[in-house]
Motif scaffolding. Structure first.
Motif, PDB file in Angstrom:
ATOM      1  N   LEU A  24      21.613   0.821  11.219  1.00  0.00           N
ATOM      2  CA  LEU A  24      20.415   1.753  11.643  1.00  0.00           C
ATOM      3  C   LEU A  24      19.550   1.393  10.352  1.00  0.00           C
ATOM      4  CD1 LEU A  24      21.892   5.381  11.001  1.00  0.00           C
ATOM      5  CD2 LEU A  24      21.046   3.927  12.574  1.00  0.00           C
ATOM      6  N   SER A  25      19.495   0.274   9.285  1.00  0.00           N
ATOM      7  CA  SER A  25      18.477   0.287   8.690  1.00  0.00           C
ATOM      8  C   SER A  25      18.109  -1.202   8.772  1.00  0.00           C
ATOM      9  CB  SER A  25      18.514  -0.192   7.518  1.00  0.00           C
ATOM     10  OG  SER A  25      19.222  -0.858   6.212  1.00  0.00           O
ATOM     11  N   ALA A  26      17.921  -1.559  10.079  1.00  0.00           N
ATOM     12  CA  ALA A  26      17.244  -3.183  10.528  1.00  0.00           C
ATOM     13  C   ALA A  26      16.654  -3.121  10.998  1.00  0.00           C
ATOM     14  CB  ALA A  26      18.728  -4.234  10.431  1.00  0.00           C
ATOM     15  N   LEU A  27      15.272  -3.628  11.577  1.00  0.00           N
ATOM     16  CA  LEU A  27      14.519  -3.378  12.098  1.00  0.00           C
ATOM     17  C   LEU A  27      13.795  -5.013  13.154  1.00  0.00           C
ATOM     18  CD1 LEU A  27      13.543  -1.633   9.304  1.00  0.00           C
ATOM     19  CD2 LEU A  27      12.038  -0.626  11.585  1.00  0.00           C
ATOM     20  N   ARG A  28      13.139  -4.552  14.028  1.00  0.00           N
ATOM     21  CA  ARG A  28      12.395  -5.803  15.641  1.00  0.00           C
ATOM     22  C   ARG A  28      10.922  -5.365  15.021  1.00  0.00           C
ATOM     23  NH1 ARG A  28      15.835  -3.279  20.335  1.00  0.00           N
ATOM     24  NH2 ARG A  28      14.891  -1.094  19.432  1.00  0.00           N
ATOM     25  N   ILE A  29      11.096  -6.474  14.283  1.00  0.00           N
ATOM     26  CA  ILE A  29       9.777  -6.635  13.764  1.00  0.00           C
ATOM     27  C   ILE A  29       8.832  -7.661  14.448  1.00  0.00           C
ATOM     28  CG2 ILE A  29       8.082  -6.500  11.808  1.00  0.00           C
ATOM     29  CD1 ILE A  29       9.791  -4.703  12.312  1.00  0.00           C
ATOM     30  N   SER A  30       7.955  -7.730  15.217  1.00  0.00           N
ATOM     31  CA  SER A  30       6.769  -8.425  15.758  1.00  0.00           C
ATOM     32  C   SER A  30       6.236  -9.244  14.291  1.00  0.00           C
ATOM     33  CB  SER A  30       6.343  -7.550  17.296  1.00  0.00           C
ATOM     34  OG  SER A  30       4.954  -8.574  17.291  1.00  0.00           O
ATOM     35  N   GLU A  31       5.745  -8.833  13.771  1.00  0.00           N
ATOM     36  CA  GLU A  31       4.616  -9.366  13.008  1.00  0.00           C
ATOM     37  C   GLU A  31       4.114  -8.291  12.036  1.00  0.00           C
ATOM     38  OE1 GLU A  31       1.131 -10.837  15.123  1.00  0.00           O
ATOM     39  OE2 GLU A  31       0.451  -8.990  15.725  1.00  0.00           O
ATOM     40  N   ILE A  32       3.923  -8.661  10.650  1.00  0.00           N
ATOM     41  CA  ILE A  32       3.683  -7.703   9.449  1.00  0.00           C
ATOM     42  C   ILE A  32       2.454  -9.115   8.825  1.00  0.00           C
ATOM     43  CG2 ILE A  32       3.902  -7.657   7.194  1.00  0.00           C
ATOM     44  CD1 ILE A  32       7.096  -7.736   8.096  1.00  0.00           C
ATOM     45  N   PHE A  33       1.152  -8.286   8.688  1.00  0.00           N
ATOM     46  CA  PHE A  33      -0.720  -8.834   8.545  1.00  0.00           C
ATOM     47  C   PHE A  33      -1.164  -8.615   7.494  1.00  0.00           C
ATOM     48  CE2 PHE A  33      -2.557  -7.254  11.421  1.00  0.00           C
ATOM     49  CZ  PHE A  33      -1.804  -7.060  12.988  1.00  0.00           C
ATOM     50  N   ALA A  34      -2.090  -9.142   7.213  1.00  0.00           N
ATOM     51  CA  ALA A  34      -3.571  -8.188   6.156  1.00  0.00           C
ATOM     52  C   ALA A  34      -4.244  -8.173   7.062  1.00  0.00           C
ATOM     53  CB  ALA A  34      -3.107  -8.799   5.409  1.00  0.00           C
ATOM     54  N   SER A  35      -4.876  -7.585   7.470  1.00  0.00           N
ATOM     55  CA  SER A  35      -6.302  -7.564   7.983  1.00  0.00           C
ATOM     56  C   SER A  35      -7.245  -6.245   7.667  1.00  0.00           C
ATOM     57  CB  SER A  35      -6.034  -7.448   9.635  1.00  0.00           C
ATOM     58  OG  SER A  35      -6.992  -7.953  10.491  1.00  0.00           O
ATOM     59  N   ILE A  36      -8.450  -6.167   8.923  1.00  0.00           N
ATOM     60  CA  ILE A  36      -8.957  -4.601   8.349  1.00  0.00           C
ATOM     61  C   ILE A  36      -8.450  -3.918   9.910  1.00  0.00           C
ATOM     62  CG2 ILE A  36     -11.323  -5.338   7.782  1.00  0.00           C
ATOM     63  CD1 ILE A  36     -12.278  -5.127  11.031  1.00  0.00           C
ATOM     64  N   GLN A  37      -8.572  -2.096   9.391  1.00  0.00           N
ATOM     65  CA  GLN A  37      -8.035  -1.843  11.270  1.00  0.00           C
ATOM     66  C   GLN A  37      -9.280  -1.529  11.190  1.00  0.00           C
ATOM     67  OE1 GLN A  37      -6.670  -0.248  12.691  1.00  0.00           O
ATOM     68  NE2 GLN A  37      -5.689   1.663  11.462  1.00  0.00           N
ATOM     69  N   GLY A  38      -9.258  -2.053  12.490  1.00  0.00           N
ATOM     70  CA  GLY A  38      -9.932  -2.266  13.825  1.00  0.00           C
ATOM     71  C   GLY A  38     -10.542  -0.762  14.585  1.00  0.00           C
ATOM     72  N   GLU A  39      -9.567   0.364  14.529  1.00  0.00           N
ATOM     73  CA  GLU A  39      -9.832   0.986  15.394  1.00  0.00           C
ATOM     74  C   GLU A  39      -9.691   2.535  14.597  1.00  0.00           C
ATOM     75  OE1 GLU A  39      -7.727  -1.169  19.197  1.00  0.00           O
ATOM     76  OE2 GLU A  39      -6.328   0.479  18.243  1.00  0.00           O
ATOM     77  N   GLY A  40     -10.233   3.415  15.265  1.00  0.00           N
ATOM     78  CA  GLY A  40     -10.581   4.700  14.954  1.00  0.00           C
ATOM     79  C   GLY A  40     -10.870   5.043  13.763  1.00  0.00           C
ATOM     80  N   ARG A  41     -10.679   6.079  13.139  1.00  0.00           N
ATOM     81  CA  ARG A  41     -11.435   6.567  11.627  1.00  0.00           C
ATOM     82  C   ARG A  41     -11.438   5.697  10.354  1.00  0.00           C
ATOM     83  NH1 ARG A  41      -8.372  12.189   9.980  1.00  0.00           N
ATOM     84  NH2 ARG A  41      -9.140  12.734  12.307  1.00  0.00           N
ATOM     85  N   LEU A  42     -10.270   5.414  10.122  1.00  0.00           N
ATOM     86  CA  LEU A  42     -10.433   4.302   9.748  1.00  0.00           C
ATOM     87  C   LEU A  42     -10.639   2.962   9.754  1.00  0.00           C
ATOM     88  CD1 LEU A  42      -7.031   5.443   7.459  1.00  0.00           C
ATOM     89  CD2 LEU A  42      -9.290   6.169   6.793  1.00  0.00           C
ATOM     90  N   ALA A  43     -11.509   2.688  10.666  1.00  0.00           N
ATOM     91  CA  ALA A  43     -12.313   1.552  11.459  1.00  0.00           C
ATOM     92  C   ALA A  43     -13.003   0.833   9.853  1.00  0.00           C
ATOM     93  CB  ALA A  43     -13.010   1.710  12.164  1.00  0.00           C
ATOM     94  N   GLY A  44     -12.427  -0.388   9.724  1.00  0.00           N
ATOM     95  CA  GLY A  44     -13.550  -1.153   8.525  1.00  0.00           C
ATOM     96  C   GLY A  44     -12.580  -0.938   7.219  1.00  0.00           C
ATOM     97  N   THR A  45     -11.482  -0.639   7.381  1.00  0.00           N
ATOM     98  CA  THR A  45     -10.699  -0.208   6.082  1.00  0.00           C
ATOM     99  C   THR A  45      -9.461  -2.301   5.417  1.00  0.00           C
ATOM    100  OG1 THR A  45     -10.503   2.339   6.374  1.00  0.00           O
ATOM    101  CG2 THR A  45      -9.105   1.184   4.591  1.00  0.00           C
ATOM    102  N   PRO A  46      -9.597  -2.512   5.009  1.00  0.00           N
ATOM    103  CA  PRO A  46      -8.621  -3.686   4.620  1.00  0.00           C
ATOM    104  C   PRO A  46      -7.264  -3.023   4.511  1.00  0.00           C
ATOM    105  CG  PRO A  46     -10.186  -3.814   2.882  1.00  0.00           C
ATOM    106  CD  PRO A  46     -10.744  -2.421   3.897  1.00  0.00           C
TER     107      PRO A  46
END
Ligand code: SF4
Length: 255
Positions: free
Chosen positions: A12-34
């Motif tokens: 139950l506590s294991a997850l299937r993860i595609s990727e983890i990364f740092a970037s900027i939020q590209g979409e929505g009202r927080l667009a531009g937020t690191p």
């Protein structure tokens, strides 16, 4: 007596993860937020124009236990000087049970959490911004063209819109107790406006929560797509969502 977690709780506590990364939020009202992004793999939909097919059509992933995921995210957050975390997919709520304790910990430790979901499943996780992206008719895949059977198109068409789920999100993430939501529609042209209007009236969705986001994944096509969707926003009063990550980096993984 010491109680050790059994194999079921590890599952139950294991997850299937595609990727983890740092970037900027590209979409929505927080667009531009690191931000630090956790992209879960697997989705219950198959959008025709999915921009992360490696989480839906052909899911790729690694198993991670929640503790390792938590450490990696917190380290990236410290390295990049941001407390904004984004859970995205695929559809993160397919793995809600494993995400729940992590979200609660991050909430109490003062991180800001955004959940990006296709709004077909309701799970009340501890997040500040529920970013709903209900899928419109133009997302239905033409499976006669891509080697999949017609069942997949039927499944997608039947599953893509869940008005009760959207209502539950709007009720819970209503601006109180530090929880809010936005409803982001991917739009190709004004053909989608009728469906958005009828959905907004039926649920109902407050107009100020609605953002229109261009369906574009090629940097060269951004100016034209932005101009046409901005014009729709001007006419309708809906907000506009950019795709800053595509503008800046193209449609690449890890951005
Ligand atoms: S809901 Fe999102 S991740 Fe799932 S198929 Fe559609 S665009 Fe892809």
């Amino acid at each position: 007596m010491e109680v050790r977690p059994g194999p079921e709780s590890r599952l139950l506590s294991a997850l299937r993860i595609s990727e983890i990364f740092a970037s900027i939020q590209g979409e929505g009202r927080l667009a531009g937020t690191p931000s630090v992004f956790v992209r879960t793999s697997f989705c219950n939909l198959r959008c025709r124009w999915c921009d992360t097919p490696y989480t839906s059509w052909t899911p790729e992933f690694e198993w991670m236990d929640a503790a390792s995921l938590g450490e990696r995210v917190e380290r990236l957050s410290a390295e990049h000087g941001t407390r904004h975390l984004v859970l995205t997919g695929g559809e993160p709520l397919l793995q809600a049970e494993a995400l729940r304790p992590l979200c609660e910990r991050w909430w109490h430790e003062g991180y800001h959490l955004t959940l990006e979901t296709n709004a077909t499943i309701f799970e009340p996780l501890a997040v500040h911004l529920a970013s709903l992206s209900p899928k419109l008719r133009h997302s239905i895949p033409d499976t006669s063209q891509n080697g999949h059977g017609p069942e997949l198109s039927f499944w997608h068409a039947r599953t893509r819109l869940q008005p009760d789920v959207i209502r539950s999100f709007l009720d819970r993430y209503n601006g109180g107790n530090g929880r809010d939501c936005q409803v982001k529609f991917v739009v190709e042209s004004e053909r989608e406006l009728g469906e958005i209007d009828s959905l907004a009236a039926q649920i109902p969705i407050p107009r100020e929560k609605i953002l229109l986001m261009p369906q574009v994944v090629e940097t060269a096509k951004i100016p034209r797509a932005y101009a046409s969707i901005r014009e729709l926003c001007r006419r309708t009063g809906f907000g506009f969502s950019p795709r800053l990550h595509i503008e800046r980096f193209g449609n690449r993984r890890g951005t």
